[in-house]
Design a protein around this motif. Sequence first.
Motif, PDB file in Angstrom:
ATOM      1  N   ASP A  86       0.742  -1.171   0.006  1.00 34.15           N
ATOM      2  CA  ASP A  86       0.090  -0.177   0.066  1.00 34.15           C
ATOM      3  C   ASP A  86       0.893   1.344   0.093  1.00 34.15           C
ATOM      4  O   ASP A  86       0.476   2.345  -0.911  1.00 34.15           O
ATOM      5  CB  ASP A  86      -1.081   0.039   1.267  1.00 34.15           C
ATOM      6  CG  ASP A  86      -2.365  -0.862   0.968  1.00 34.15           C
ATOM      7  OD1 ASP A  86      -2.219  -1.520  -0.173  1.00 34.15           O
ATOM      8  OD2 ASP A  86      -2.951  -1.019   1.908  1.00 34.15           O
ATOM      9  N   ALA A  87       1.955   1.339   0.638  1.00 30.36           N
ATOM     10  CA  ALA A  87       2.666   2.535   0.883  1.00 30.36           C
ATOM     11  C   ALA A  87       3.359   2.976  -0.505  1.00 30.36           C
ATOM     12  O   ALA A  87       2.871   4.362  -0.784  1.00 30.36           O
ATOM     13  CB  ALA A  87       4.052   2.289   1.747  1.00 30.36           C
ATOM     14  N   SER A  88       3.758   2.396  -1.465  1.00 31.26           N
ATOM     15  CA  SER A  88       4.445   2.742  -2.729  1.00 31.26           C
ATOM     16  C   SER A  88       3.234   3.278  -3.405  1.00 31.26           C
ATOM     17  O   SER A  88       3.085   4.150  -4.193  1.00 31.26           O
ATOM     18  CB  SER A  88       5.036   1.890  -3.275  1.00 31.26           C
ATOM     19  OG  SER A  88       4.487   0.510  -3.517  1.00 31.26           O
ATOM     20  N   TRP A 127       1.479   6.585  -2.165  1.00 35.85           N
ATOM     21  CA  TRP A 127       2.357   7.616  -2.438  1.00 35.85           C
ATOM     22  C   TRP A 127       2.342   8.070  -3.993  1.00 35.85           C
ATOM     23  O   TRP A 127       2.543   9.186  -4.263  1.00 35.85           O
ATOM     24  CB  TRP A 127       3.966   7.152  -2.188  1.00 35.85           C
ATOM     25  CG  TRP A 127       4.920   8.109  -2.503  1.00 35.85           C
ATOM     26  CD1 TRP A 127       5.747   8.142  -3.798  1.00 35.85           C
ATOM     27  CD2 TRP A 127       5.343   9.310  -1.976  1.00 35.85           C
ATOM     28  NE1 TRP A 127       6.649   9.082  -3.859  1.00 35.85           N
ATOM     29  CE2 TRP A 127       6.462   9.942  -2.939  1.00 35.85           C
ATOM     30  CE3 TRP A 127       5.022   9.773  -1.068  1.00 35.85           C
ATOM     31  CZ2 TRP A 127       7.105  10.891  -2.529  1.00 35.85           C
ATOM     32  CZ3 TRP A 127       5.796  11.056  -0.546  1.00 35.85           C
ATOM     33  CH2 TRP A 127       6.658  11.550  -1.151  1.00 35.85           C
ATOM     34  N   ALA A 128       2.119   7.296  -4.837  1.00 36.00           N
ATOM     35  CA  ALA A 128       1.957   7.263  -6.268  1.00 36.00           C
ATOM     36  C   ALA A 128       0.813   8.442  -6.482  1.00 36.00           C
ATOM     37  O   ALA A 128       0.718   8.997  -7.483  1.00 36.00           O
ATOM     38  CB  ALA A 128       1.766   6.223  -7.096  1.00 36.00           C
ATOM     39  N   ALA A 129      -0.372   8.401  -5.739  1.00 34.37           N
ATOM     40  CA  ALA A 129      -1.464   9.040  -5.863  1.00 34.37           C
ATOM     41  C   ALA A 129      -1.151  10.620  -5.474  1.00 34.37           C
ATOM     42  O   ALA A 129      -1.778  11.328  -6.264  1.00 34.37           O
ATOM     43  CB  ALA A 129      -2.614   8.690  -4.772  1.00 34.37           C
ATOM     44  N   PHE A 135      -1.770   6.652  -9.885  1.00 40.63           N
ATOM     45  CA  PHE A 135      -2.260   5.870  -8.857  1.00 40.63           C
ATOM     46  C   PHE A 135      -2.574   4.416  -9.409  1.00 40.63           C
ATOM     47  O   PHE A 135      -2.141   3.500  -8.820  1.00 40.63           O
ATOM     48  CB  PHE A 135      -3.390   6.105  -7.899  1.00 40.63           C
ATOM     49  CG  PHE A 135      -4.103   5.322  -6.960  1.00 40.63           C
ATOM     50  CD1 PHE A 135      -3.090   4.829  -5.783  1.00 40.63           C
ATOM     51  CD2 PHE A 135      -4.984   4.600  -7.301  1.00 40.63           C
ATOM     52  CE1 PHE A 135      -3.788   3.582  -5.014  1.00 40.63           C
ATOM     53  CE2 PHE A 135      -5.767   3.847  -6.639  1.00 40.63           C
ATOM     54  CZ  PHE A 135      -4.982   3.146  -5.314  1.00 40.63           C
ATOM     55  N   LEU A 136      -3.162   4.437 -10.451  1.00 39.70           N
ATOM     56  CA  LEU A 136      -4.020   3.054 -11.281  1.00 39.70           C
ATOM     57  C   LEU A 136      -2.756   2.279 -11.509  1.00 39.70           C
ATOM     58  O   LEU A 136      -2.567   1.125 -11.473  1.00 39.70           O
ATOM     59  CB  LEU A 136      -4.826   3.512 -12.137  1.00 39.70           C
ATOM     60  CG  LEU A 136      -6.305   3.485 -11.688  1.00 39.70           C
ATOM     61  CD1 LEU A 136      -7.019   3.778 -12.787  1.00 39.70           C
ATOM     62  CD2 LEU A 136      -6.904   2.562 -10.813  1.00 39.70           C
TER      63      LEU A 136
END
Length: 281
Positions: free
Chosen positions: A35-37, A40-42, A167-168
């Motif tokens: 989840d963390a990475s 973060w991308a979002a 994010f996707l």
Amino acid sequence: MNERSDFIVRNLSAGEVELPVEWAALEGWNPGLHDASCFWAADPDGFFIGEWRGEPVACLSAVAYDEGFGFIGLYIVKPEFRGRGFGMRLWQHGMDYLRNRNVGLDGVLAQQENYRKSGFQLAYRNIRFQGVEQGAVHSDISNASELPFEQLVEYDRQCFPAARARFLAAWIGQPDAVALTAIRDDRVAGYGVLRRCRTGCKIGPLFADNDQIASNLFDGLGARMPGEVIVLDVPETNPAAVALAKRHGMTSVFETARMYTQEPPAIPVERVFGVTSFELG
């Protein structure tokens, strides 16, 4: 030393986002393994830590998806530092970052009144269902990787309040996860993602044109990790989604209050059979 002046809020770096995810695990939220990475991308600027005299004591995510929509999550104060105003100062920092956007959150039902004081209004409840799924294979379901990414982004935008391509890309490409799509008449008619968590797996999002497509996607995802405990978070305002969960033998274990600072986004909730996550919407 002044306790108030000894408290600072700063942005988290990419490598530090593991900290709030670990705190979420300690709170029993059972986050995904990666989840963390993905989070973060979002929005790389939307993760904050509150430090008191150099020690991390509170965290918050305030993801700005675009100029019009944001989402608050991962709001945690370490137990021994609660009741000292640190959480509210961090909260205000996150809300200031999101500025005039329509901000959403999934909060525990008992905290609704506190969120109302910050300008949030209840839209509906999300219900967490849990069960063991063996799954089944359907010929109309295929791997998302076989689909042009732009088509997936376009479909997702129809069911989510903002575009979230970055994010996707991280979400469907993460390790220990499966992303499946349904195609009807040469167009995307639904997709879903299953990711492994600290315990079992979670499905989210699960978006589909109708309940039959959603059910086939659910079956296909479950077939990739048979016998695992699976969690699905559904909006109560989609009776077909609630029925799908019950039809697969899942039971309700938890509820959240989906709230917004402005009018609920105009998305077709009847196509939302599983929300992406309680942390990012």
